[in-house]
Design a protein around this motif. Structure first.
Motif, mmCIF file in Angstrom:
data_model
loop_
_atom_site.group_PDB
_atom_site.id
_atom_site.type_symbol
_atom_site.label_atom_id
_atom_site.label_comp_id
_atom_site.label_asym_id
_atom_site.label_seq_id
_atom_site.Cartn_x
_atom_site.Cartn_y
_atom_site.Cartn_z
ATOM 1 N N ARG A 62 0.845 -1.206 0.000
ATOM 2 C CA ARG A 62 0.000 0.000 0.000
ATOM 3 C C ARG A 62 0.877 1.252 0.000
ATOM 4 N NH1 ARG A 62 -5.416 1.597 3.096
ATOM 5 N NH2 ARG A 62 -6.091 -0.109 1.803
ATOM 6 N N ASP A 63 1.924 1.235 0.802
ATOM 7 C CA ASP A 63 2.823 2.382 0.889
ATOM 8 C C ASP A 63 3.501 2.658 -0.452
ATOM 9 O OD1 ASP A 63 4.229 4.439 2.461
ATOM 10 O OD2 ASP A 63 5.990 3.164 2.130
ATOM 11 N N TRP A 64 3.929 1.608 -1.151
ATOM 12 C CA TRP A 64 4.595 1.808 -2.442
ATOM 13 C C TRP A 64 3.690 2.483 -3.456
ATOM 14 C CZ3 TRP A 64 6.881 -3.653 -1.951
ATOM 15 C CH2 TRP A 64 8.149 -3.572 -1.359
ATOM 16 N N ARG A 65 2.393 2.213 -3.379
ATOM 17 C CA ARG A 65 1.485 2.888 -4.309
ATOM 18 C C ARG A 65 1.513 4.392 -4.103
ATOM 19 N NH1 ARG A 65 -1.787 -1.069 -3.108
ATOM 20 N NH2 ARG A 65 -3.387 0.187 -2.096
ATOM 21 N N GLY A 66 1.763 4.824 -2.874
ATOM 22 C CA GLY A 66 1.869 6.256 -2.596
ATOM 23 C C GLY A 66 3.045 6.898 -3.312
ATOM 24 N N TRP A 67 4.022 6.085 -3.723
ATOM 25 C CA TRP A 67 5.169 6.603 -4.471
ATOM 26 C C TRP A 67 4.824 6.781 -5.944
ATOM 27 C CZ3 TRP A 67 10.304 7.310 -2.637
ATOM 28 C CH2 TRP A 67 10.452 7.056 -1.267
ATOM 29 N N ILE A 68 3.786 6.095 -6.388
ATOM 30 C CA ILE A 68 3.463 6.051 -7.813
ATOM 31 C C ILE A 68 2.283 6.949 -8.153
ATOM 32 C CG2 ILE A 68 2.775 4.525 -9.705
ATOM 33 C CD1 ILE A 68 3.844 2.195 -7.887
ATOM 34 N N PRO A 124 -4.622 5.618 3.889
ATOM 35 C CA PRO A 124 -4.332 5.432 5.320
ATOM 36 C C PRO A 124 -3.722 4.056 5.582
ATOM 37 C CG PRO A 124 -6.690 5.313 4.888
ATOM 38 C CD PRO A 124 -6.040 5.719 3.603
ATOM 39 N N LYS A 125 -2.998 3.974 6.666
ATOM 40 C CA LYS A 125 -2.388 2.706 7.063
ATOM 41 C C LYS A 125 -3.481 1.666 7.293
ATOM 42 C CE LYS A 125 2.019 3.931 7.808
ATOM 43 N NZ LYS A 125 3.085 3.341 7.033
ATOM 44 N N LEU A 126 -3.179 0.435 6.955
ATOM 45 C CA LEU A 126 -4.121 -0.672 7.172
ATOM 46 C C LEU A 126 -4.269 -1.015 8.648
ATOM 47 C CD1 LEU A 126 -3.018 -3.147 4.349
ATOM 48 C CD2 LEU A 126 -5.230 -1.993 4.531
ATOM 49 N N TYR A 127 -3.164 -0.984 9.366
ATOM 50 C CA TYR A 127 -3.134 -1.511 10.733
ATOM 51 C C TYR A 127 -2.728 -0.460 11.763
ATOM 52 C CZ TYR A 127 -3.062 -5.644 7.786
ATOM 53 O OH TYR A 127 -3.343 -6.580 6.824
ATOM 54 N N GLY A 128 -2.882 0.789 11.432
ATOM 55 C CA GLY A 128 -2.530 1.845 12.361
ATOM 56 C C GLY A 128 -1.058 2.209 12.269
ATOM 57 N N ASP A 129 -0.655 3.129 13.100
ATOM 58 C CA ASP A 129 0.722 3.612 13.072
ATOM 59 C C ASP A 129 1.657 2.696 13.843
ATOM 60 O OD1 ASP A 129 0.082 5.823 11.543
ATOM 61 O OD2 ASP A 129 -0.470 7.014 13.294
#
Length: 189
Positions: free
Chosen positions: A90-96, A103-108
């Motif tokens: 999910r985080d890598w998609r934020g780079w693209i 938002p994070k799947l499982y919290g911070d």
């Protein structure tokens, strides 16, 4: 902390090599014939192999075994790795993709590992999350047909994101090797 007398006995399903997960002719990660053609196909093949390895390391285990933190004091578990990799995809998609990151799947903080509890619903949810996030990130990256193109976040090349994904899975498959062996003694790459 476990003592050696409490450690599970090492075992494998392989007959050919005692340190292998499966015999070469039955290992689903291996195929006869030539390797993939081209850079993108090679990236996809290696990533697919590591993804399959992670699933194989989790096969046959119940929720308690998947959630077990078998290498104290680490918070890592096989289930935690599955959740972590869903979060990373999910985080890598934020780079693209343009716009604010999802938002994070499982919290911070360490929610991916801390929330990896021995409940079937959590296990099922983690594997569903991972499959969904992998598919979404695959689609986003496959839309970037020029591997040398620079993506939105910081100008990183698409090629570098593919290699980083492979590295992330490879590193965590190494963790999964150790975690699985500590859970039930099964050895192998």
């Amino acid at each position: 902390m476990s003592t050696e007398s409490e450690a599970p006995e090492r075992w494998t399903q392989a007959d050919v090599y005692p340190d292998m997960w499966a015999d070469p002719d039955t290992d689903p990660r291996h195929s006869d014939g030539p390797g993939p053609e081209g850079e993108l196909a090679t990236f996809q093949d290696f990533l697919g192999g590591y993804r399959l390895t992670l699933r194989m390391k989790c096969e046959g285990l119940d929720p308690e075994q998947l959630a077990r933190r078998s290498v104290p004091p680490s918070t890592m578990s096989l289930l935690g790795l599955v959740r972590h990799l869903a979060e990373v995809e999910r985080d890598w998609r934020g780079w693209i993709l343009p716009g604010d990151p999802e938002p994070k799947l499982y919290g911070d903080a360490d929610g991916d590992f801390e929330g990896a509890v021995a409940e079937q619903a959590v296990v099922d949810g983690a594997f569903a999350d991972l499959a969904r996030e992998q598919a979404a990130t695959d689609a986003a990256l496959e839309a970037c047909t020029d591997l040398g193109a620079r993506v939105i976040q910081d100008g990183t090349a698409v090629r570098e994101l593919w290699v980083h994904r492979i590295e992330e899975y490879a590193r965590h498959c190494g963790h999964a090797d150790l975690l699985r062996e500590c859970v039930d003694g099964r050895v192998g790459q």
